[in-house]
Scaffold this motif. Sequence first.
Motif, PDB file in Angstrom:
ATOM      1  N   GLU A 170       0.829  -1.206   0.000  1.00 37.57           N
ATOM      2  CA  GLU A 170       0.000   0.000   0.000  1.00 37.57           C
ATOM      3  C   GLU A 170       0.865   1.259   0.000  1.00 37.57           C
ATOM      4  O   GLU A 170       0.617   2.211  -0.751  1.00 37.57           O
ATOM      5  N   LEU A 171       1.912   1.277   0.848  1.00 40.07           N
ATOM      6  CA  LEU A 171       2.796   2.445   0.926  1.00 40.07           C
ATOM      7  C   LEU A 171       3.540   2.653  -0.390  1.00 40.07           C
ATOM      8  O   LEU A 171       3.648   3.773  -0.898  1.00 40.07           O
ATOM      9  N   ALA A 172       4.107   1.555  -0.950  1.00 40.69           N
ATOM     10  CA  ALA A 172       4.900   1.672  -2.171  1.00 40.69           C
ATOM     11  C   ALA A 172       4.048   2.147  -3.338  1.00 40.69           C
ATOM     12  O   ALA A 172       4.471   3.018  -4.119  1.00 40.69           O
ATOM     13  N   GLU A 173       2.839   1.600  -3.498  1.00 40.92           N
ATOM     14  CA  GLU A 173       1.979   1.994  -4.616  1.00 40.92           C
ATOM     15  C   GLU A 173       1.527   3.452  -4.476  1.00 40.92           C
ATOM     16  O   GLU A 173       1.466   4.194  -5.469  1.00 40.92           O
ATOM     17  N   ARG A 174       1.245   3.890  -3.223  1.00 42.99           N
ATOM     18  CA  ARG A 174       0.797   5.278  -3.023  1.00 42.99           C
ATOM     19  C   ARG A 174       1.903   6.268  -3.399  1.00 42.99           C
ATOM     20  O   ARG A 174       1.671   7.226  -4.121  1.00 42.99           O
ATOM     21  N   GLN A 175       3.123   5.990  -2.909  1.00 49.01           N
ATOM     22  CA  GLN A 175       4.222   6.925  -3.188  1.00 49.01           C
ATOM     23  C   GLN A 175       4.649   6.869  -4.653  1.00 49.01           C
ATOM     24  O   GLN A 175       4.977   7.897  -5.258  1.00 49.01           O
ATOM     25  N   LEU A 176       4.656   5.664  -5.266  1.00 47.71           N
ATOM     26  CA  LEU A 176       5.066   5.536  -6.657  1.00 47.71           C
ATOM     27  C   LEU A 176       4.108   6.274  -7.575  1.00 47.71           C
ATOM     28  O   LEU A 176       4.532   7.026  -8.465  1.00 47.71           O
ATOM     29  N   ASN A 177       2.805   6.103  -7.375  1.00 43.03           N
ATOM     30  CA  ASN A 177       1.814   6.740  -8.258  1.00 43.03           C
ATOM     31  C   ASN A 177       1.700   8.238  -7.983  1.00 43.03           C
ATOM     32  O   ASN A 177       1.218   8.985  -8.847  1.00 43.03           O
ATOM     33  N   ARG A 178       2.143   8.715  -6.798  1.00 40.18           N
ATOM     34  CA  ARG A 178       2.145  10.138  -6.516  1.00 40.18           C
ATOM     35  C   ARG A 178       3.207  10.848  -7.375  1.00 40.18           C
ATOM     36  O   ARG A 178       3.039  11.994  -7.764  1.00 40.18           O
ATOM     37  N   GLN A 179       4.302  10.125  -7.679  1.00 39.55           N
ATOM     38  CA  GLN A 179       5.402  10.725  -8.434  1.00 39.55           C
ATOM     39  C   GLN A 179       5.375  10.363  -9.915  1.00 39.55           C
ATOM     40  O   GLN A 179       6.089  10.970 -10.714  1.00 39.55           O
ATOM     41  N   VAL A 180       4.605   9.354 -10.298  1.00 38.14           N
ATOM     42  CA  VAL A 180       4.537   8.931 -11.696  1.00 38.14           C
ATOM     43  C   VAL A 180       3.107   9.073 -12.193  1.00 38.14           C
ATOM     44  O   VAL A 180       2.173   8.637 -11.529  1.00 38.14           O
ATOM     45  N   SER A 181       2.954   9.691 -13.349  1.00 41.41           N
ATOM     46  CA  SER A 181       1.609   9.800 -13.929  1.00 41.41           C
ATOM     47  C   SER A 181       1.696   9.654 -15.440  1.00 41.41           C
ATOM     48  O   SER A 181       2.581  10.223 -16.072  1.00 41.41           O
ATOM     49  N   PHE A 182       0.796   8.840 -15.984  1.00 38.03           N
ATOM     50  CA  PHE A 182       0.679   8.661 -17.427  1.00 38.03           C
ATOM     51  C   PHE A 182      -0.751   8.973 -17.839  1.00 38.03           C
ATOM     52  O   PHE A 182      -1.705   8.684 -17.109  1.00 38.03           O
ATOM     53  N   VAL A 183      -0.874   9.561 -19.048  1.00 33.02           N
ATOM     54  CA  VAL A 183      -2.203   9.897 -19.556  1.00 33.02           C
ATOM     55  C   VAL A 183      -2.943   8.610 -19.912  1.00 33.02           C
ATOM     56  O   VAL A 183      -2.389   7.713 -20.539  1.00 33.02           O
TER      57      VAL A 183
END
Length: 759
Positions: free
Chosen positions: A119-132
């Motif tokens: 949960e922690l890893a996915e939250r922080q990873l998706n906060r910094q990475v975004s794709f359209v």
Amino acid sequence: MLSTLIKKFRRFPYFSLDKRQWMKNVIRQEIEKGRNVVMFYVDIVKMTEVEQRYGDTSAKRVLHIFEGILPGVARQAFEIKGKILAIQKLWGDDFAIYVSFGGQVSDEDCRMLSIHFQELAERQLNRQVSFVNREDLRVHIGYATIAGHDIVREMYTSVKHAVHMAKYGITSEKYTHMTQFHKLLAEENVNMHFMPIIHLPDGQALGWEALARGPQNSPFATPATLFSYAEETDTVFRLEHICRKRALEQLRYLNPNEKLFINLDPRAIDDPFLLRGKVQSLLANYGLNPHNIVFEITERHAITNYAVFRKIIEEYRKKGYLIAVDDAGAGYSSLESITEIYPDFIKLDMSLIRNIDVDPIKQALLETFVSFAEKVNCKIIAEGIETERELETLMDVGVVYGQGYYLGKPDKGMAQVSGQAMNFLRYMQEKQRDGAKETIIVAPDMTEILAKTICVEKHVRVRRVHEIFEQNQRIESVVVLEEGRPIGLVMRFSLYQILGGQYGIALYYERPVSHIMNTNPLKASKNDRLDEVAKRAMARDAYHLYDVVIIVGEQNEYLGIVTVQNLLDKMASIKLEMASSANPLTGLPGNVQIERELNGRIKQREAQMVIYCDLDRFKWFNDRYGFEVGDQIIVRTANLLRDASRRFGSGNDFIGHIGGDDFILITAADHVDALVTYLIDSFSSYFTDIYEKCRMGDDVQLSMSMAGVDLGPGMFTSAEAVARRAADVKKWAKSYPGTVFVRDREREEQASVETAGGC
């Protein structure tokens, strides 16, 4: 970028695969402190897809971000309960996090920590990475405990274990099952059930097949699911190794003439536990030999390299193990396996057996297998017998061994044939006996071909037996005695096979011969019938087929041996003699066989009766209506005697044609009344059509005088004495009209006589 990454990993080492030795030492130190070490495996889900859709640069940026957040997330998630030892980059986006825990850590603890990390890893990873137009990135995680027995090996296997777990998702049911399966392997929590393999002619167990079962009320309770998980986790060898160990624990319950069938996957065949372990010693402790074990080469997977496979099979054969090809007829390369392996047993797959009673194509194929097995000296075992009709069809075709739910279901113990199946097998025995066209002809007893060999006591060293064979090149067998009674047998070829193994001389040379002898050799009484002994000898398994037969006296004392060659030569001579002495009209044994039979029966201890049969007025019919009618009467009389014996005889009756219109029938004493009654009641009806064809105003009719002579123990010394007594009683019987039967004691007592007039 590298310097920045190193600074972020300042609190714990970050290393590559060439630092395994360092990691090994770190883990050992933790385990020696009494701590538990767990490896958590993590990766980014579908990282390859990210690279394909958004390019290499975007993929590298995602990986760079993940490497950056990994230390902090790991610390935040795992240091709640433990201490991070190191983070290891395995390859690409795959990482191993080694965590040390001070106290006991359960599967549920590891699972909850994994969910928290995810949960922690996915939250922080998706906060910094975004794709359209793309959903959030996901993270896989799995874990495995490092026990510390072989740390380098466990570091490798724990990664494989954790990868399989991560594949299914930490919160999925499959993940839970995968965790339970690895725990099952670690605890070797496998049970074995045993399914009887039955010798169909008598219902006795040839042996039992060991079948694996997981814990009850678990996803692994059935073999199908158990081995399915082993396939998925690449642990087939490990699981089969556990199954074999569990199966061999039951050797103590095996008798010397019984066999334990153990499955052996072609991919797991080179098992040091079987080839170089302590199995030989284990067998010796229970008075067994390697031929008590049959390895079933299962055809679930094709054999890819027969040259290598054959070499390993030969190692098993040199040890004395027997080999079976399993699932024959089910696909892959059944015929190729049989021709390459030369098995002792061929187990026909249940797909061939199912509904064979109504499928002529399957029956024709089965007949081919049976014929082939006979020619190459191999035995057929039919698997999956589930109905009475299937069993009857198999027996009619000539299958000798079978297994299936109808015969007996798998059980924790060594189960025998079911009561229902046993009753049917008895019925089939009677049917086969009743359907025999000829009565059983007893060959000479064993003393006619008796030979001698060297004997030793059971405490004699194997070294001495080896010296005996070396010094006596014509000796092929040594009999082992205890107080003058045979208790074992050593054949030359079996001794050389044992000593020729890798550790044969070191393990056995100075041990007593009782450790390597065949503890269940075929023994026969000196008075046993030669033909029956020949049947028993040829019914043995291939490994012992040419062992000598030990002949014993009335007190089980050793008398000598008979070789299989002498046995077969004598049987061939007897068949030739029977063919030359049999009556050409009736096909019944003539005077040579009658005399031999009487002499053999005199030596037996059972109460028997000789019935001398003589047709009355046969000469009149023969002279009046010609030889053609006379021959019909003789043949019809022989058929009547056969019919009576089939219906009411002992199953071991003898019928002979003395000559002309004289016959002899020998049966057990307690079968005489029923048999004679049938002969008296049926005699006239057997000749009705002859009467109708030949009657020309004559009132003369056929009848038969029967003289019964008791053949009790010690009453006669020779066949001639029996014949004289029978002739005397026959004169008395002929003094009565019609078809009659007179016993010799009735003549002495002037007792009543059973009579029946003609019609």
